[in-house]
Design a protein around this motif. Structure first.
Motif, PDB file in Angstrom:
ATOM      1  N   UNK A   1       0.838  -1.189   0.000  1.00  0.00           N
ATOM      2  CA  UNK A   1       0.000   0.000   0.000  1.00  0.00           C
ATOM      3  C   UNK A   1       0.880   1.248   0.000  1.00  0.00           C
ATOM      4  N   UNK A   2       0.295   2.341  -0.496  1.00  0.00           N
ATOM      5  CA  UNK A   2       0.940   3.648  -0.439  1.00  0.00           C
ATOM      6  C   UNK A   2       0.168   4.500   0.571  1.00  0.00           C
ATOM      7  N   UNK A   3       0.868   4.976   1.578  1.00  0.00           N
ATOM      8  CA  UNK A   3       0.249   5.720   2.670  1.00  0.00           C
ATOM      9  C   UNK A   3       0.581   7.210   2.535  1.00  0.00           C
ATOM     10  N   UNK A   4      -0.481   8.040   2.678  1.00  0.00           N
ATOM     11  CA  UNK A   4      -1.724   7.765   3.385  1.00  0.00           C
ATOM     12  C   UNK A   4      -2.918   7.548   2.460  1.00  0.00           C
ATOM     13  N   UNK A   5      -2.705   7.489   1.152  1.00  0.00           N
ATOM     14  CA  UNK A   5      -3.816   7.388   0.220  1.00  0.00           C
ATOM     15  C   UNK A   5      -4.533   6.049   0.330  1.00  0.00           C
ATOM     16  N   UNK A   6      -3.874   5.018   0.854  1.00  0.00           N
ATOM     17  CA  UNK A   6      -4.468   3.683   0.933  1.00  0.00           C
ATOM     18  C   UNK A   6      -4.833   3.300   2.359  1.00  0.00           C
ATOM     19  N   UNK A   7      -5.132   4.285   3.209  1.00  0.00           N
ATOM     20  CA  UNK A   7      -5.518   3.957   4.585  1.00  0.00           C
ATOM     21  C   UNK A   7      -6.796   3.128   4.623  1.00  0.00           C
ATOM     22  N   UNK A   8      -7.756   3.440   3.762  1.00  0.00           N
ATOM     23  CA  UNK A   8      -9.000   2.663   3.747  1.00  0.00           C
ATOM     24  C   UNK A   8      -8.738   1.224   3.334  1.00  0.00           C
ATOM     25  N   UNK A   9      -7.846   1.001   2.351  1.00  0.00           N
ATOM     26  CA  UNK A   9      -7.501  -0.361   1.954  1.00  0.00           C
ATOM     27  C   UNK A   9      -6.803  -1.103   3.079  1.00  0.00           C
ATOM     28  N   UNK A  10      -5.948  -0.405   3.832  1.00  0.00           N
ATOM     29  CA  UNK A  10      -5.286  -1.034   4.969  1.00  0.00           C
ATOM     30  C   UNK A  10      -6.298  -1.417   6.041  1.00  0.00           C
ATOM     31  N   UNK A  11      -7.286  -0.542   6.293  1.00  0.00           N
ATOM     32  CA  UNK A  11      -8.353  -0.863   7.245  1.00  0.00           C
ATOM     33  C   UNK A  11      -9.141  -2.082   6.772  1.00  0.00           C
ATOM     34  N   UNK A  12      -9.430  -2.135   5.460  1.00  0.00           N
ATOM     35  CA  UNK A  12     -10.145  -3.282   4.908  1.00  0.00           C
ATOM     36  C   UNK A  12      -9.357  -4.568   5.082  1.00  0.00           C
TER      37      UNK A  12
ATOM     38  N   UNK B   1     -10.798   8.034   7.859  1.00  0.00           N
ATOM     39  CA  UNK B   1      -9.746   7.160   7.370  1.00  0.00           C
ATOM     40  C   UNK B   1      -9.549   7.393   5.875  1.00  0.00           C
ATOM     41  N   UNK B   2     -10.458   8.091   5.257  1.00  0.00           N
ATOM     42  CA  UNK B   2     -10.296   8.405   3.849  1.00  0.00           C
ATOM     43  C   UNK B   2      -9.141   9.390   3.660  1.00  0.00           C
ATOM     44  N   UNK B   3      -8.679   9.487   2.414  1.00  0.00           N
ATOM     45  CA  UNK B   3      -7.514  10.333   2.120  1.00  0.00           C
ATOM     46  C   UNK B   3      -7.781  11.796   2.432  1.00  0.00           C
ATOM     47  N   UNK B   4      -9.043  12.237   2.252  1.00  0.00           N
ATOM     48  CA  UNK B   4      -9.342  13.640   2.507  1.00  0.00           C
ATOM     49  C   UNK B   4      -9.858  13.886   3.916  1.00  0.00           C
ATOM     50  N   UNK B   5     -10.191  12.819   4.672  1.00  0.00           N
ATOM     51  CA  UNK B   5     -10.806  13.009   5.979  1.00  0.00           C
ATOM     52  C   UNK B   5      -9.917  12.725   7.167  1.00  0.00           C
ATOM     53  N   UNK B   6      -8.770  12.021   6.972  1.00  0.00           N
ATOM     54  CA  UNK B   6      -7.984  11.624   8.139  1.00  0.00           C
ATOM     55  C   UNK B   6      -7.273  12.816   8.788  1.00  0.00           C
ATOM     56  N   UNK B   7      -7.026  13.877   8.028  1.00  0.00           N
ATOM     57  CA  UNK B   7      -6.326  15.032   8.595  1.00  0.00           C
ATOM     58  C   UNK B   7      -7.208  15.835   9.538  1.00  0.00           C
ATOM     59  N   UNK B   8      -8.510  15.557   9.600  1.00  0.00           N
ATOM     60  CA  UNK B   8      -9.379  16.263  10.530  1.00  0.00           C
ATOM     61  C   UNK B   8      -9.144  15.826  11.965  1.00  0.00           C
ATOM     62  N   UNK B   9      -8.530  14.676  12.163  1.00  0.00           N
ATOM     63  CA  UNK B   9      -8.202  14.186  13.499  1.00  0.00           C
ATOM     64  C   UNK B   9      -6.817  14.695  13.907  1.00  0.00           C
ATOM     65  N   UNK B  10      -6.600  14.964  15.188  1.00  0.00           N
ATOM     66  CA  UNK B  10      -5.262  15.404  15.617  1.00  0.00           C
ATOM     67  C   UNK B  10      -4.170  14.402  15.260  1.00  0.00           C
TER      68      UNK B  10
END
Length: 616
Positions: free
Chosen positions: A549-560, A579-588
């Motif tokens: 996987x390529x991180x962080x774009x494949x975080x959802x695939x890693x979760x799967x 966990x999506x590529x555009x949504x994970x940065x909303x978390x600290x």
């Protein structure tokens, strides 16, 4: 005569209980010199060792982060005159407990650790070493306590409780691992320490909910229905928290209703009422209310909309004029229906179901007694032409999956920091128990890097190798000149925790992959990943057979991969919030991971630029 004997017997029993209570009383460390400990003088029964004592005894300062702790403290501080006192085996302490003590600072906690020595080898016990490490971070603290050399404890002393000095300034709402080690620690001995994972109190637990903006949530909610309108009354946040707006979210049967709430503090500063309109009758809604702040705690309540029974209207008589109008109206309706059908055929479209899964608030620790993570709550967003469906993540296992992360330290501290931030994000927001050598440095030092990695490879459910240029780095062979002992004495001690993991661990994992492939076994246990600043060519040949996987774009695939969740189904797809590529940065933790990857990218570019100039 027998009465006197009976009274004497009870007095003896009472005296034994009092003596036992005296023995169980906690023993706190004393201030005494290292010379007093070595000479076995009085008043040196249980002494704290400071960095100044270490400098006077060894001639150098110990590492600031490790306090007064040094490798092999018994041999270094007590075994110079009589090495035999440090050759005996002692068992790990028992009944390790963490106690919170008063701390004036409302933003931090202070703890004291207590324990009981084991009766196995207690006669040869020379002291204790207590270390504290933050999970998901690099901060560490350590305290060393020694007995004087002439002290020999009896088995009855195993009931005594020993205490550490306070560990101050611990962050609220954080997880720490405390380890109590019995001294001495001979080689080839594994059961010399006891580890315990604990969490500091939250701000609300320490200071009260009314003093904590991050943890505050409404505690009083009252629901009333008048006709089809539902009125909700809740308590407002104290003015000192600075919360000015709130929101409410209600959902049922795939429908959602969002309400912005901006109270008027001039009328009432304690409570506020708002209305929920356009709710369906006879429907049970699950609602949430919270302050309109980042990561605010949501309070859940239920709203049952009662069906209102209306009186039936009298029958309408059909007049002759109405009888003439009905056929005309029916004809118009048929024409409109045919026109809509024609337009629909000309512009076909596919209605996809969007399934939004919220995995926030899922956290794991490396504690073996970790409770199961909660089921993920699926959320839906109303969009035109989109069908919504509520699903839940099924509980397929009794414990969260264990993930071992291996990496190379040859790419610099920025790369190591990115790996640590990735492990923290996975453990906090992907319902996974992460095993990382940086978080378990004491076990790595006690077992040895080779043994620790081999045990984790066997015990973990998944193995993730972070591939980078450093994996191809070959360590320089040692120079044959000179004696090994002289080199070790003259050189500095190598505390690099990843000197093994960058070379032998990858070979060991590659051998496991090759063995599993030859036997036709499942390879889903093994994964490879690269950060955005690395290339696929950095993945070793041994790991080309496994998923990468390529991180962080494949975080959802890693979760799967970790949880066996299908991201795509016929006519639908799964989108995981935070966990999506555009949504994970909303978390600290996601923002920290993104920043760490950016710093590592800049450092790698600087290294590449320097290497190019050096080649020229």
């Amino acid at each position: 005569m027998w009465k006197a004997a009976f009274v004497v017997y009870h007095l003896l029993v009472l005296g034994q209980r009092l003596w036992a209570q005296d023995d169980v009383a906690a023993i706190s460390p004393q201030d005494c010199s290292l010379d007093c400990i070595r000479q076995g003088g009085p008043g040196c029964d249980y002494c704290r060792i400071t960095r100044a004592d270490v400098k006077r005894a060894l001639g150098f300062n110990s590492i600031q982060a490790f306090g007064s702790c040094v490798p092999w403290p018994c041999f270094e501080l007590l075994g110079e005159d009589d090495p035999e006192i440090c050759q005996h085996y002692v068992q790990a302490p028992n009944d390790v407990k963490v106690e919170f003590v008063h701390e004036l600072n409302p933003k931090s906690d202070t703890i004291v650790v207590s324990w009981k020595p084991s009766h196995y080898g207690i006669a040869f016990l020379r002291g204790f070493q207590v270390s504290l490490q933050a999970l998901g971070g690099s901060s560490v603290a350590c305290q060393l306590f020694l007995f004087h050399r002439n002290l020999s404890l009896s088995p009855s002393h195993a009931q005594r409780v020993y205490k550490s000095d306070p560990f101050p300034s611990l962050s609220l709402g954080s997880q720490y691992a405390v380890t109590v080690m019995a001294l001495p620690v001979p080689e080839e001995w594994e059961r010399f320490y006891h580890s315990k994972i604990f969490s500091t109190r939250s701000c609300a637990e320490k200071n009260g909910l009314e003093q904590c903006k991050k943890d505050w949530h409404p505690t009083h909610i009252e629901v009333q229905q008048e006709g089809t309108a539902v009125t909700v009354t809740f308590n407002l946040a104290p003015p000192n928290l600075g919360i000015r707006s709130y929101f409410s979210l209600c959902y049922a049967n795939g429908m959602k209703k969002y309400t912005d709430i901006i109270p008027n503090s001039s009328t009432n500063q304690t409570h506020y009422s708002y209305q929920l309109n356009d709710l369906q009758e006879g429907t049970n809604y699950t609602c949430e209310i919270a302050a309109d702040e980042v990561d605010a705690v949501r309070k859940t309540f239920n709203v049952q909309v009662v069906r209102i029974h209306k009186e039936s209207a009298p029958p309408v008589s059909v007049t002759p004029s109405l009888a003439l109008m009905l056929p005309l109206c029916l004809a118009v309706l048929v024409f409109i229906a045919v026109s809509l059908a024609a337009l629909t055929k000309r512009k076909p479209h596919l209605l996809m179901k969007k399934l939004f899964m919220n995995t926030g608030n899922i956290s794991c620790t490396s504690d073996l007694s970790l409770p199961l993570p909660p089921l993920c709550e699926v959320q839906h967003h109303q969009e035109s032409g989109t069908q919504e469906e509520v699903v839940t993540l099924q509980r397929n296992r009794l414990t969260p999956p264990r993930l071992l992360i291996c990496y190379s330290s040859y790419d610099g501290p920025a790369h190591v920091k990115a790996v640590m931030q990735l492990g923290a994000f996975i453990q906090q927001h992907m319902a996974t128990q992460v095993c990382l050598d940086l978080w378990d440095s004491l076990s790595v030092a006690g077992e040895g890097s080779m043994a620790w990695h081999y045990r984790q490879i066997q015990e973990c459910d998944f193995i993730l190798v972070i591939c980078s240029r450093g994996l191809s780095h070959k360590p320089e062979p040692p120079e044959p000149e000179g004696d090994d002992e002289d080199e070790e004495a003259d050189g500095e001690l190598d505390f690099d925790p990843n000197a093994f993991s960058s070379d032998a661990a990858i070979k060991l994992i590659g051998e496991e992959v090759g063995r599993a492939k030859a036997r036709g076994q499942d390879l889903s246990k093994y994964m490879a990943a690269i950060f955005e600043y690395s290339e696929e060519a950095d993945i070793p040949v041994e790991l080309r057979l496994v998923s990468h996987y390529r991180l962080t774009s494949d975080l959802a695939l890693l979760f799967s991969h970790l949880h066996g969740v299908a991201l795509h189904r016929p006519g639908s797809y799964l989108k995981i919030h935070h966990i999506s590529e555009e949504g994970f940065t909303k978390l600290p933790a996601g923002a920290a991971l993104q920043w760490a990857i950016y710093e590592a990218r800049m450092e790698m570019r600087a290294k590449s630029h320097c290497s190019v100039e050096g080649g020229d």
